[in-house]
Design a protein around this motif. Sequence first.
Motif, mmCIF file in Angstrom:
data_model
loop_
_atom_site.group_PDB
_atom_site.id
_atom_site.type_symbol
_atom_site.label_atom_id
_atom_site.label_comp_id
_atom_site.label_asym_id
_atom_site.label_seq_id
_atom_site.Cartn_x
_atom_site.Cartn_y
_atom_site.Cartn_z
ATOM 1 N N SER A 187 -101.527 -9.069 47.700
ATOM 2 C CA SER A 187 -100.934 -7.976 46.947
ATOM 3 C C SER A 187 -99.688 -8.537 46.273
ATOM 4 O O SER A 187 -99.507 -9.760 46.216
ATOM 5 C CB SER A 187 -100.578 -6.811 47.876
ATOM 6 O OG SER A 187 -99.570 -7.221 48.797
ATOM 7 N N LYS A 188 -98.825 -7.678 45.777
ATOM 8 C CA LYS A 188 -97.586 -8.171 45.167
ATOM 9 C C LYS A 188 -96.594 -8.672 46.215
ATOM 10 O O LYS A 188 -95.677 -9.426 45.897
ATOM 11 C CB LYS A 188 -96.921 -7.060 44.344
ATOM 12 C CG LYS A 188 -97.793 -6.493 43.231
ATOM 13 C CD LYS A 188 -98.198 -7.551 42.231
ATOM 14 C CE LYS A 188 -99.064 -6.969 41.134
ATOM 15 N NZ LYS A 188 -99.722 -8.012 40.316
ATOM 16 N N GLY A 219 -89.868 -13.580 44.522
ATOM 17 C CA GLY A 219 -90.572 -12.876 43.457
ATOM 18 C C GLY A 219 -91.833 -12.213 43.973
ATOM 19 O O GLY A 219 -92.199 -12.321 45.154
ATOM 20 N N ARG A 220 -92.552 -11.540 43.080
ATOM 21 C CA ARG A 220 -93.805 -10.871 43.442
ATOM 22 C C ARG A 220 -94.969 -11.837 43.304
ATOM 23 O O ARG A 220 -95.012 -12.656 42.391
ATOM 24 C CB ARG A 220 -94.025 -9.650 42.547
ATOM 25 C CG ARG A 220 -93.051 -8.525 42.842
ATOM 26 C CD ARG A 220 -93.366 -7.292 41.992
ATOM 27 N NE ARG A 220 -92.601 -6.154 42.447
ATOM 28 C CZ ARG A 220 -92.974 -5.318 43.408
ATOM 29 N NH1 ARG A 220 -94.135 -5.503 44.019
ATOM 30 N NH2 ARG A 220 -92.238 -4.289 43.766
ATOM 31 N N PHE A 221 -95.935 -11.695 44.231
ATOM 32 C CA PHE A 221 -97.098 -12.581 44.211
ATOM 33 C C PHE A 221 -98.029 -12.211 43.056
ATOM 34 O O PHE A 221 -98.210 -11.040 42.726
ATOM 35 C CB PHE A 221 -97.870 -12.490 45.527
ATOM 36 C CG PHE A 221 -97.077 -12.947 46.725
ATOM 37 C CD1 PHE A 221 -96.160 -13.971 46.614
ATOM 38 C CD2 PHE A 221 -97.260 -12.345 47.964
ATOM 39 C CE1 PHE A 221 -95.434 -14.403 47.715
ATOM 40 C CE2 PHE A 221 -96.543 -12.763 49.070
ATOM 41 C CZ PHE A 221 -95.621 -13.789 48.944
ATOM 42 N N SER A 222 -98.659 -13.214 42.463
ATOM 43 C CA SER A 222 -99.626 -12.969 41.387
ATOM 44 C C SER A 222 -101.034 -13.362 41.831
ATOM 45 O O SER A 222 -101.901 -12.509 41.984
ATOM 46 C CB SER A 222 -99.226 -13.728 40.120
ATOM 47 O OG SER A 222 -99.089 -15.113 40.378
ATOM 48 N N GLN A 223 -101.284 -14.652 42.048
ATOM 49 C CA GLN A 223 -102.595 -15.132 42.478
ATOM 50 C C GLN A 223 -102.433 -16.212 43.533
ATOM 51 O O GLN A 223 -101.405 -16.882 43.606
ATOM 52 C CB GLN A 223 -103.387 -15.684 41.281
ATOM 53 C CG GLN A 223 -103.784 -14.626 40.268
ATOM 54 C CD GLN A 223 -104.639 -15.177 39.143
ATOM 55 O OE1 GLN A 223 -104.927 -16.374 39.079
ATOM 56 N NE2 GLN A 223 -105.065 -14.310 38.230
ATOM 57 N N THR A 235 -99.626 -19.831 46.526
ATOM 58 C CA THR A 235 -99.511 -18.522 45.874
ATOM 59 C C THR A 235 -98.436 -18.594 44.809
ATOM 60 O O THR A 235 -97.314 -19.053 45.069
ATOM 61 C CB THR A 235 -99.153 -17.420 46.894
ATOM 62 O OG1 THR A 235 -100.181 -17.334 47.884
ATOM 63 C CG2 THR A 235 -99.019 -16.071 46.207
ATOM 64 N N GLY A 236 -98.789 -18.151 43.590
ATOM 65 C CA GLY A 236 -97.814 -18.105 42.510
ATOM 66 C C GLY A 236 -96.991 -16.837 42.563
ATOM 67 O O GLY A 236 -97.454 -15.796 43.055
ATOM 68 N N THR A 237 -95.769 -16.888 42.035
ATOM 69 C CA THR A 237 -94.880 -15.729 42.082
ATOM 70 C C THR A 237 -94.283 -15.451 40.710
ATOM 71 O O THR A 237 -94.294 -16.290 39.813
ATOM 72 C CB THR A 237 -93.730 -15.923 43.087
ATOM 73 O OG1 THR A 237 -92.734 -16.763 42.505
ATOM 74 C CG2 THR A 237 -94.229 -16.548 44.383
#
Length: 909
Positions: A187-188, A219-223, A235-237
């Motif tokens: 999720s984010k 930061g918020r997670f993307s993928q 995990t990218g942010t």
Amino acid sequence: SLVWAARPGMLFQEDKQTRLHPLSLSWALGYNSSLAVHSLVDGEDRVLLYVSSHTAVIHDMLGNRQYHLQGHTNVISCLCVSEDRRWVATADRGPNALIIVWDSFSGIPVRTIFDSHPEDGVSAIAISQNVKYLATIGAGKVQRVCVWKWTLPTEKPTCSTELRPEFGHQDYVIFNPQNPNEFVSNSKTQVIFYLWVTSTQDERTTSPLSLQTFNSVVGRFSQSVFHFNNSQALTGTSAGKLVVWDTVSPCTPSKELQVKPHSVKATKLVPMQKDSLTVLMAFESCIVTGDGKGQVKFYDGELQLLACYSHSKVGPIQSISFCKTPLDPPASSSDSSNSVSLTRNRNFILSTSDATVLRIATDRANFEKIMEEAKKAVNAVACHPRQALVAVGSHCGLLKLWDYQQTKYLVSRIFPEASIQCLSYDPEGYFLAAGFTDGSVYILDAISLQSSCKEFKFSHGPVTHIGFSHDSEYLATADEKYAVTVYKRVLRNGSRCWEHLAGLHSHYKPIRSILFGVQLDSNEPRLLSLGEDRQLVEYDLNSSSKDHLVVLHRDRIEQVAVPLCLAWYPQLSTESFILTANNCYKMKLYNTTTKMCRKTLLGPTYGSPLEKIQILPTTNTTDPQKCYLAYVTKDKVGLQILPVDGNPHKSSAFICHPDGVSDLATSYDGCYIFTVGGSDRTVMKWEVNLNALDAAASLGGEDLIPFYDLLDGGKEGEFFRELEDYFYYAQLRSHGIDTLETRQVSTHIPLEEIPSVMRAMGFYPSEEKIEEMINEVKFSKYVDTGEQVTKINLGDFIKLYINHRPAFGLSMKKIQQAFQVLGYDNENGDKVIDRGDLLLLLQCRGEHMTEDELARCLTTLLGKHPGEGGSGPDTYDPLGAAALTEEEIPAEITAEIFAADILGLPVAE
């Protein structure tokens, strides 16, 4: 089988099959830019896969061909593609959500999974490297994760688990390429790792990251993605960082699962850049990222930068899709250059969140734009009256002109900081008028899209409707502030130009339609507007002057229903009609001069009422009486054979935009219908096959057969026999029950008996409705013969009953809505009406009853006939009626008491 024999490239090799349906999807313009765009074919062929509303589109860009994967009834929410690009999985959100696996070589759906996530459909989907398994995540408040072995014909998942709410809404999932029993979702705010064997699934959660985790903004997670050469995951942010996850207590699928919670933890936070990372993937021996600035970067296994591709005009990246094989073998095979040479020999497709698709040739860093579509809602569409051109306008200010025969984009214009809401060509095809949400109106050249004059801004709200008169001398608009504005073409300084004539707030509720026509006795234009206030307003254009729009007639055309759309009915008889459709699924014909309702007919009943209608242009010179109506409902597009008579087999409809249709347009030759879907940002081109519709109508039966089928039990049922009994009893009543004279056997009853038989059959029309029904029959032949009809036969009565009765029978919901408006909350929180107030309302509001009529009705309804205890059948005691009312009717009346105890209606809950 066809799937077994399918080969790459054969999808577009087959000859075009005969269209078997009245409407077939021919082309889809626009796509869902929040989902990925995939490259299905290597090399220069450029075959893309993307989603347009509820359809997955396989688009051969060079061959200018599309193949549509149709099967979903809701907007597709997610899709994925197998490693070899053969298998495509799509899923949707909403009622009756589906998961469908397609063979991209043949276009055949090989597996459909029903009720996978009955709560609210699917939010994320992935397919394993070995193509055996699907992982899906539900979109409900409580998310369920399921693994499906889709090659088996079972409706139950191999294993599943529920996620706790604190994990956040998981919206991305991907398998471990090296282990089909392991996958990760995020999720984010939270990343979850899963490991499963046969029917057992275990989730290995991660600790939520905070500012204190690495003393840095995460930061918020993307993928997320699994590393290609070890047990790590990344995990990218949104802060431009990569979180590196590592297994604390590694285990393998062959051993018994004994994984403890939080067995995967973040070991590193690697700052990669300042811009948000929107895409993260592992490709061959590289880690590839895409970011919010449109950059694509390649890293090796140690996260060392290998290559970067960027362009100043590329927006935030939504997806990256690589060709499967290199264009040419790398020139050097040394280990140090393998990764770099690999990236420079794989072209890839980029899609951005602002609806642009680009092809990047890595050997020369060339960015080629291959698709650019609307970035915001598409609400406007119009077809040229003489050429194969369609104009499409969106809320991002983009106006595009397409050749729909060649499916080729011709020209476009951007209106900065403006949103196009409606479009219309003039009948000659010289002008294109555009209405905007800021109230402005542009009149453009129909081909070049350049302004023909300075824009007008006389509307105080968004322009919702726009149209030209038949002689192109007038232009009228309607706006959200319930006003109609008229512009006129005048001669000034030796040249023709447009100027504002006048405007008027002619309605007090939203305007549903404006319509130009031609006077019956001259070639002068006439203008009408229709509003939800049930008013049909006709304007006197000849008498109107600067800043003074004259109203010629104002007619209330509905009593209870809300009219939704308006059109000129084709001249199929001596009399001229206006056609309307209302929210009760009824279509009505009004005399164009008197505005008298001449006919009420059952319209198409496909889940929602008709929202917009257009007479389909026809080139049929052999039978000019053969006409058709194109329409859209909330989510469907359809065709109706004219004349309308209530026969359900004479119409058909197909889902076109599940989230709502904004507008429709018909081609000048009637061969195509175009629909736009507003928020789904797509335009659908539908090919018309009138022969298929005619065949369906013929198969439905002739004369009264289709109408018998609409009665409960059909012609052989008890309802029909009861109707016959009432019909013939009405004959006896008309001759006199007690008469001793010889009776004349007849197949007709007098028109005066129509209300009694209708009520006996459970249909309770208002007095105005009764008058409409009687007038409909009485004047049905007046224009042709000059005589009034005084009686009706059983067949015509059945048609009258079916066309006038409520489309879906009695509804408790409507009674409850009335109590919501008229009632108040009692001590128990129920909506009630005071007994005295109810009796007062019945005598003072609407079609009010006299005190005498009310007393008679209540005594009859409450089980005591007016004549009981009196000296004759027509006498009754008013005091006794009042006492009975107080005795039988409670002081506070709920909707349920009113329907069941007072009216005695068999209304289902």
